[in-house]
Structures are given as structure tokens and as C-alpha cells.
Design a protein around this motif. Sequence first.
Motif, PDB file in Angstrom:
ATOM      1  N   ALA A 144       0.833  -1.283  -0.034  1.00 11.76           N
ATOM      2  CA  ALA A 144       0.034  -0.044  -0.113  1.00 11.76           C
ATOM      3  C   ALA A 144       1.136   1.221   0.361  1.00 11.76           C
ATOM      4  O   ALA A 144      -0.005   1.677  -0.649  1.00 11.76           O
ATOM      5  CB  ALA A 144      -0.966   0.014   0.934  1.00 11.76           C
ATOM      6  N   SER A 163      -3.853   6.665   4.002  1.00 10.84           N
ATOM      7  CA  SER A 163      -4.038   6.350   2.403  1.00 10.84           C
ATOM      8  C   SER A 163      -4.912   7.664   2.287  1.00 10.84           C
ATOM      9  O   SER A 163      -4.786   7.627   1.221  1.00 10.84           O
ATOM     10  CB  SER A 163      -4.584   4.705   2.956  1.00 10.84           C
ATOM     11  OG  SER A 163      -5.357   4.773   3.451  1.00 10.84           O
ATOM     12  N   LEU A 178      -5.094   4.220   7.477  1.00 13.10           N
ATOM     13  CA  LEU A 178      -5.996   4.653   6.243  1.00 13.10           C
ATOM     14  C   LEU A 178      -6.781   5.734   6.806  1.00 13.10           C
ATOM     15  O   LEU A 178      -6.286   6.898   5.747  1.00 13.10           O
ATOM     16  CB  LEU A 178      -7.570   3.474   6.743  1.00 13.10           C
ATOM     17  CG  LEU A 178      -7.587   2.678   6.203  1.00 13.10           C
ATOM     18  CD1 LEU A 178      -9.110   2.124   6.725  1.00 13.10           C
ATOM     19  CD2 LEU A 178      -7.217   2.219   5.079  1.00 13.10           C
ATOM     20  N   THR A 214      -5.211  -1.888   0.992  1.00 14.21           N
ATOM     21  CA  THR A 214      -5.835  -1.311   1.851  1.00 14.21           C
ATOM     22  C   THR A 214      -7.138  -1.765   1.804  1.00 14.21           C
ATOM     23  O   THR A 214      -7.934  -2.095   3.661  1.00 14.21           O
ATOM     24  CB  THR A 214      -6.194   0.331   2.309  1.00 14.21           C
ATOM     25  OG1 THR A 214      -6.839   0.408   0.741  1.00 14.21           O
ATOM     26  CG2 THR A 214      -5.338   1.175   2.131  1.00 14.21           C
ATOM     27  N   THR A 270      -2.727   1.155  -3.935  1.00 14.74           N
ATOM     28  CA  THR A 270      -2.701   1.592  -2.496  1.00 14.74           C
ATOM     29  C   THR A 270      -4.001   1.269  -2.027  1.00 14.74           C
ATOM     30  O   THR A 270      -4.684  -0.039  -0.987  1.00 14.74           O
ATOM     31  CB  THR A 270      -2.590   2.711  -3.006  1.00 14.74           C
ATOM     32  OG1 THR A 270      -1.328   3.156  -2.484  1.00 14.74           O
ATOM     33  CG2 THR A 270      -2.959   3.861  -1.550  1.00 14.74           C
ATOM     34  N   VAL A 298      -4.770  -1.101  11.795  1.00 19.00           N
ATOM     35  CA  VAL A 298      -5.699  -0.041  10.345  1.00 19.00           C
ATOM     36  C   VAL A 298      -6.005   0.701  10.397  1.00 19.00           C
ATOM     37  O   VAL A 298      -5.945   1.968   8.756  1.00 19.00           O
ATOM     38  CB  VAL A 298      -5.882  -1.453   9.768  1.00 19.00           C
ATOM     39  CG1 VAL A 298      -6.926  -1.525   7.786  1.00 19.00           C
ATOM     40  CG2 VAL A 298      -5.115  -3.167   9.969  1.00 19.00           C
TER      41      VAL A 298
END
Length: 529
Positions: free
Chosen positions: A128, A261, A257, A155, A151, A253
Motif C-alpha cells: 500500500a 492512505s 487509513l 487497503t 494502494t 489499520v
Amino acid sequence: MQLSTFAGPFVPELLLVGAALLIFLLDVLGKRRTELVGAIQVAASGLALFFVVADLGFAPFAFARTIPAGSVDPTAAVGAASLYAFTSLGFVFQVAFLSAAFLVGLASLSHPSDERGAPVFFGLLALATTGMLLVAIAADLIFLLLAIEVTSISTYLLVGYTRRDARSLEAAMKFYIIGALSTALSFFGASLLFGAYGTTNLYAIRAVAGATGFPVLVLLGYGFLVAGLAFKATLVPFHAWAVDAYDGAPTDVTAFLAGGSKKVGIFALFLVFLGPVLFVGPGGGSPFTSTTVDLGPIVQIVLAVLAVLTMTVGNLLALLQKEMKRMLAYSSISQAGYMLIGIAIGTAPALTGATIQVIAHVFMKGGAFLLVAGVTATGVGPLIDDWKGVGAKRPVVAVAFGVMLLSLAGVPFTIGFVSKFVLFSAAVDAKGYFVWLAVAGLLNSALSVFYYARVLKVVFFDAPAPLPGPTGAVEGAAGPPALPVGGLGYARATAIGIAVAVILLFGIYPQPALGAIQAAAGHFVATGA
């Protein structure tokens, strides 16, 4: 001799891809210990971060440049001949992306040694991040969208990597469906631009638009691109998926995010709408009476409206939340609105403010989610009220959390204050209706203080509730002994400490980093990409 002689200009990307492949190979060979596979990802991210900082030109690290200084911030003619281009602003965003990956990977080393899915987690984290680095060097619209998909796909899998958690799987499926829709919208918009201009290179689009203006077909193309990229950046009204995905994903995670991301969508908006649209002279005409339109003011108004909506809706909904993760998720949505102000204004100072806001968000929001993951693993429940008395029982952890929340609110001597001060000052300096963006930002910052203050009250002043002893588990894992440092573990505590240190150091003495970001924004405005 330049390192690029041996490895070319993609050393950071190659490091991360190599790390991911090695982690997956170890998984096949049965070597799945968290400490082993996690150390590979953390080392690759840290080394890649070192090389990117060197490419930015910081004197102590200049010897490690992977890209010659003359190849950074190319002219439009050079950029129009390539799928990618190395820009100072792109490197700044790469620093943000790699910082998020490094912190999340480091914190996750505190997971149990035999945690199920650890190689998948760390391998996908590396992949990612690779896609994010490619987004930061994109000079072509198709290259940009494909890098975003690298990415995105990683994800989607990260959100559901545990596979046995029904809420995580539901969140992953929602994320995937909405992500597929946003991808379709983005690529359709890109196809319309290609049909109008005969190219998808961002530098070339700027040149053609400057000569021919913006046909109505281009207006439609950018409309689809706004919608597609707004999903990635969690802008209102394209945000509904984000809260369920953030809430259902494992909290580490979620930290990636929110802290990493989603910035991909923000940088994509930088690339797609600044150089090719806002930095181009008027096209003339009206969308209803002419074959070309002056697209710049239209885009500015659309982005300004999205910025105000995103800030306001995110903050209002955060006020109503009773769960910690959902409150932080809505707060993260509101922060995207602040970032969008810089794109709507389109001046070098505004881009500087937006970029600092992006970097600040990595450490403020990413750090907050990492801390929440560690604290909930000690037995604290998901509700805000479950945090009663944490300040009395774990004062160091509570103070770190307080620093992050105060920075998110924009309190002085934190990085959050610096980013908002630069951003809102740029809006005032731009004059016109941009002043109202500064007013909206200030009002929303004041609004956010209410729900951050509520959390701080619960943590520090409400009567302590009985807390279960630390289990050392993270997100569903059970059985390991208690972790040190208040149940966080040394690795997670180190990651949180780094985040707090950056928040305070940048807030107290921002000049060194601020100068580099200002220079990068100035180059971006000059070259348009």
C-alpha cells in the motif's frame, strides 16, 4: 557517485516492494513471527524515508541522494514527456506517507508473536505504501489512477485481513464496493479528458488547456474526477463509507487509513485540479452559451463548498458520537475539509498550509488511533465513557492522548496550530470570498474543541472506573502476557512517543521543516505539477 547509477530513481519503491516479497516468501516458508516480518517492513519504511529526506536536499543526508538535484521539479516540457516526475512537493508527501507506514508498522510490533495474519498485514502495508509513493511522483492521469489502485486494493485487504472478525469483513466489503465505484468514476472522467485533449499527461493538459480553453466535455470529465477522488479523500457527501470502514477495521489499520492512505486522494486533487485547471488562464465563455468555459472559478467554488461541507458535517457528527473510534473517524473527515481549503485557494501559501495540515494529520490522527488500539487492548471498552479514569491510572498514556487531541483542536505550541495558522492566514491574504473559508475554518475549529474537551474531561476528571488488567491482546487476539509501558508494549509506546515529539517540536520550532515545505509549494505553483 549517485546511488541512482545503480538502482535508478525508484530506490524507496524498490525497497518496499522487496520487503513485501520477502515477507510473503517467509510466510510461505512458515516463518510468521510478528517480530521478524514486522522488522522487515519497519526497516524498509525507515530506510526509504531516509532516502526521500535526502532527495529533498537536507544537507546532512545529501550524500544519499537517489535523484540528481537537477532532475527535481522539471519544466513543463520535460514533464510532458514522461509518466512520472520528481517534484519537491511530491517528496514532502512521500515523507508523510512513509512516516505513517513507519509508525503503524512500529506500533504493530507489539502484536502477539504468533498473531494470525501478521505476514499478510505487514506485506500489504508495504505494498500500500508503494502505491502511495507512486502517486506522489505521477505526471500522467492514468499512471496516477493506477497508483491509487495499488494502494486501494492493498487497503481493502488490510481492513479484512483478520478474516475471522465479521465487522472487519463487512467493513472491507463496503470499502471495496465504494472504492470500485470511485475508481470507475475517476477512469471515466480521465477518458473524457483524453477525448477532449488527446493526452492524459498532466503537464500536457495544462499546455493544451492554456491554448484551447476548456471544452464542455472537459467540464464533464472533471466532474467525474471530483466525485471519484472525493471518495478517496473522504469529502462530504462522499464520506459515508469511511466511518464504517474505520470503525470495523482493526484499529492499527484504521490508523494507516486515516493517517496515510486518505492523503492519496488529497494529493491527487492537488495534481488534477491545480496545474491543469487553476493555474491556467481563463478559457472564456459560459458553459451554457459557448463551446469553452472558464473552468478555474467553477472548480474553486466547488472545492470551497466541499471544504465547508466536509468541515462542518464531520464536526457536527463527531459531536454526536459515543464511541471513541467513530468520534475520531468523523473528526478525520472534518480534517480533510481543512486540507481542501488550500486546493480551493491555489496560492503557494495556501498549498503550504494544506501540506502542513496533511503532515500534521499523520502524527495527530495516526498517533491517536495507535494509542486507542493500545488502550483498548488493555480492556478499555469502545465507548468514550469507558475511558473514565484512564488519566489517573495511566497518566503518561493519557497525557500523550491529550497532546494529540489538543493539536487536532489547534491549540498553540502544537503542529495543529501551525498548520491552521498558515492555512487560514493564506485564505485571508487571498481576499475575496476566500476570507469566508478562513471564517468557516475558525468556526469549525472552535466547534471541534467541544468534543475534544469532552474526551479530555472523561479521561482526566471523571471518576475512575474499574479497569481490567492488561491482556496484551490487540484486536481480538487473546492469551499473551501483559505488555510493558501501561499495556502498550515498547514498540507501540515508541511510535506514540515519536508522534507526540513531532507534534510538539514542530509546534514550538517549525522553521526548518516549514521552509522546505514553502519552497516545495512555490516550485509546485511555478511548474504546475
